[in-house]
Design an enzyme around this catalytic site. Structure first.
Site, PDB file in Angstrom:
ATOM      1  N   HIS A  53       0.844  -1.192   0.000  1.00 45.89           N
ATOM      2  CA  HIS A  53       0.000   0.000   0.000  1.00 45.89           C
ATOM      3  C   HIS A  53       0.883   1.246   0.000  1.00 45.89           C
ATOM      4  O   HIS A  53       2.113   1.149   0.131  1.00 45.89           O
ATOM      5  CB  HIS A  53      -0.938   0.018   1.212  1.00 45.89           C
ATOM      6  CG  HIS A  53      -0.256  -0.160   2.531  1.00 45.89           C
ATOM      7  ND1 HIS A  53       0.550   0.799   3.086  1.00 45.89           N
ATOM      8  CD2 HIS A  53      -0.245  -1.204   3.396  1.00 45.89           C
ATOM      9  CE1 HIS A  53       1.006   0.363   4.234  1.00 45.89           C
ATOM     10  NE2 HIS A  53       0.557  -0.855   4.453  1.00 45.89           N
TER      11      HIS A  53
HETATM   12  P1  TYD Z   1      -1.453  -2.722   7.865  1.00 45.60           P
HETATM   13  O1  TYD Z   1      -0.942  -1.338   7.939  1.00 45.60           O
HETATM   14  O2  TYD Z   1      -2.336  -3.080   6.701  1.00 45.60           O
HETATM   15  O3  TYD Z   1      -0.257  -3.764   7.910  1.00 45.60           O
HETATM   16  P2  TYD Z   1       0.960  -3.950   6.883  1.00 45.60           P
HETATM   17  O4  TYD Z   1       0.937  -2.818   5.942  1.00 45.60           O
HETATM   18  O5  TYD Z   1       2.167  -3.972   7.739  1.00 45.60           O
HETATM   19  O6  TYD Z   1       0.763  -5.263   6.216  1.00 45.60           O
HETATM   20  O7  TYD Z   1      -2.214  -3.047   9.226  1.00 45.60           O
HETATM   21  C1  TYD Z   1      -2.703  -4.339   9.525  1.00 45.60           C
HETATM   22  C2  TYD Z   1      -3.883  -4.184  10.462  1.00 45.60           C
HETATM   23  O8  TYD Z   1      -3.483  -3.563  11.671  1.00 45.60           O
HETATM   24  C3  TYD Z   1      -5.004  -3.330   9.889  1.00 45.60           C
HETATM   25  O9  TYD Z   1      -6.238  -3.940  10.244  1.00 45.60           O
HETATM   26  C4  TYD Z   1      -4.890  -2.017  10.598  1.00 45.60           C
HETATM   27  C5  TYD Z   1      -4.225  -2.373  11.914  1.00 45.60           C
HETATM   28  N1  TYD Z   1      -3.320  -1.312  12.398  1.00 45.60           N
HETATM   29  C6  TYD Z   1      -3.709  -0.523  13.449  1.00 45.60           C
HETATM   30  O10 TYD Z   1      -4.802  -0.672  14.021  1.00 45.60           O
HETATM   31  N2  TYD Z   1      -2.855   0.456  13.886  1.00 45.60           N
HETATM   32  C7  TYD Z   1      -1.653   0.663  13.306  1.00 45.60           C
HETATM   33  O11 TYD Z   1      -0.894   1.576  13.742  1.00 45.60           O
HETATM   34  C8  TYD Z   1      -1.262  -0.155  12.193  1.00 45.60           C
HETATM   35  C9  TYD Z   1       0.055   0.036  11.495  1.00 45.60           C
HETATM   36  C10 TYD Z   1      -2.137  -1.140  11.773  1.00 45.60           C
END
Ligand code: TYD
Length: 142
Positions: A53
């Site tokens: 993303h």
């Molecule tokens: P995401 O940012 O999509 O993970 P990555 O990019 O590392 O694969 O986040 C995964 C899940 O965690 C998503 O449901 C949102 C949640 N999340 C939070 O609640 N707070 C945060 O600070 C982060 C980074 C993620």
């Protein structure tokens, strides 16, 4: 608008000590944004990827605290892969860069320092939406 050339490795101070080493990240000294949030990714099963993303406005700084992983960066025109495998440097990733984390080693720990609190509204999770958004920005050469 940012390009992958704006994604730079920043070396961190390393205080060498027989008792163990110590490194430091401070706003305005090592990274250009005030840190509003820290999170870390760990226990990644073999072959899994994280990220995939971009952020509309958030900047981040990524450090491998343990082990190694690759950060695949994409600005809509070009891509590059940066391997992180030491805890005394990190990768600055500004907003509007598509990034994916992959090739995690066993026991890798990925620390992310972010310029903003968590906001799902700041994510671009669809690649076509990301490239479309790039072209919407006035003056954007892409
Ligand atoms: P995401 O940012 O999509 O993970 P990555 O990019 O590392 O694969 O986040 C995964 C899940 O965690 C998503 O449901 C949102 C949640 N999340 C939070 O609640 N707070 C945060 O600070 C982060 C980074 C993620």
């Amino acid at each position: 608008m940012h390009t992958i050339d704006d994604c730079s490795i920043i070396n961190l101070p390393k205080i060498l000590d027989d008792r163990g080493n110590l490194s430091i990240i401070e706003y305005a000294r090592q990274i250009p944004f005030p840190i509003k949030r820290a999170y870390w990714i760990y226990d990644v099963p073999g072959g899994e990827m994280r990220g995939g993303h971009a952020y509309k406005t958030l900047h981040e700084f990524i450090v491998s605290l343990s082990g190694s992983f690759d950060v695949v960066l994409d600005d809509g025109s070009r891509t590059k892969v940066v391997s992180l495998n030491r805890s005394y440097y990190g990768l600055l990733v500004p907003n509007m860069i598509w990034r994916q984390l992959e090739n995690f080693s066993t026991n890798a720990v990925c620390l992310v320092l972010a310029s903003q609190h968590y906001s799902e509204a700041d994510y671009l999770r669809d690649y076509h939406q990301f490239t479309h958004t790039l072209h919407e920005v006035p003056g954007c050469p892409r």
